[in-house]
Design an enzyme around this catalytic site. Structure first.
Site, PDB file in Angstrom:
ATOM      1  CG  HIS A  28       0.024  -0.158   2.550  1.00 44.80           C
ATOM      2  ND1 HIS A  28       0.211  -1.432   2.932  1.00 44.80           N
ATOM      3  CD2 HIS A  28       0.224   0.592   3.373  1.00 44.80           C
ATOM      4  CE1 HIS A  28       0.631  -1.428   4.151  1.00 44.80           C
ATOM      5  NE2 HIS A  28       0.632  -0.105   4.439  1.00 44.80           N
ATOM      6  CG  HIS A  72       1.246   4.976   4.285  1.00 48.61           C
ATOM      7  ND1 HIS A  72       0.445   4.989   5.449  1.00 48.61           N
ATOM      8  CD2 HIS A  72       1.832   3.983   4.043  1.00 48.61           C
ATOM      9  CE1 HIS A  72       0.600   3.872   5.932  1.00 48.61           C
ATOM     10  NE2 HIS A  72       1.811   3.188   5.333  1.00 48.61           N
TER      11      HIS A  72
END
Ligand code: AMP
Length: 145
Positions: A107, A109
């Protein structure tokens, strides 16, 4: 835990993708999902994940899925900038336990920054109110191109 380990299909983001736990989604398509970090390091902290790749880290993701993911990060960051007018923002992407990664579904951020507001440390932010996150997600979604 080694940097190279098998994908755990029961990691928290896999559960979010399966709709097994709630998330404040900003936007999604068949390839990616952008949603609010529930322990935001600053107001408007968004996470962007692939829906098609089960890469635990940047090392394993397929190039096409990475292309879609990075394009989604840029699209989301543009909407964050338009909606919240931060003075800057950070893109953070952690790999492996020693790299600070805590959820082993790759992922990115997006962390908005304001010159007069300190950012909370990674892993040191309190859980945000679900209604506040939903409202932020709606504001960011409304700013999407
Ligand atoms: P990392 O440490 O880079 O793997 O980041 C994982 C991020 O996921 C952290 O910033 C957490 O605050 C966030 N997080 C953990 N659980 C949830 C959840 N249920 N919904 C949204 N974000 C989460």
């Amino acid at each position: 835990m080694s940097l190279h380990h098998a994908y755990d299909p029961d990691n928290i983001f896999a559960k979010i993708l399966r709709g097994e736990i709630p998330s404040a989604n900003v936007w999604e398509d068949e390839h990616v999902l952008a949603f609010m970090d529930v322990f935001p390091q600053s107001e408007g902290h968004v996470l962007v994940i692939s829906k098609t790749s089960t890469a635990p880290s940047l090392l394993e993701i397929e190039p096409e899925a990475l292309d879609r993911l990075t394009a989604a990060v840029q699209r989301t960051a543009r909407a964050v900038e338009k909606a919240l007018s931060p003075d800057g923002f950070q893109i953070m992407q952690l790999n492996g336990e020693a790299g600070g990664q805590t959820v082993f579904h790759l992922h990115f951020h997006i962390i908005p920054r304001w010159t007069d507001r300190p950012m909370k440390g990674h892993g040191h932010a309190p859980m945000a109110d679900a209604a506040v996150l939903r409202a932020l997600a709606d504001r960011i979604a409304a700013a999407l191109d």
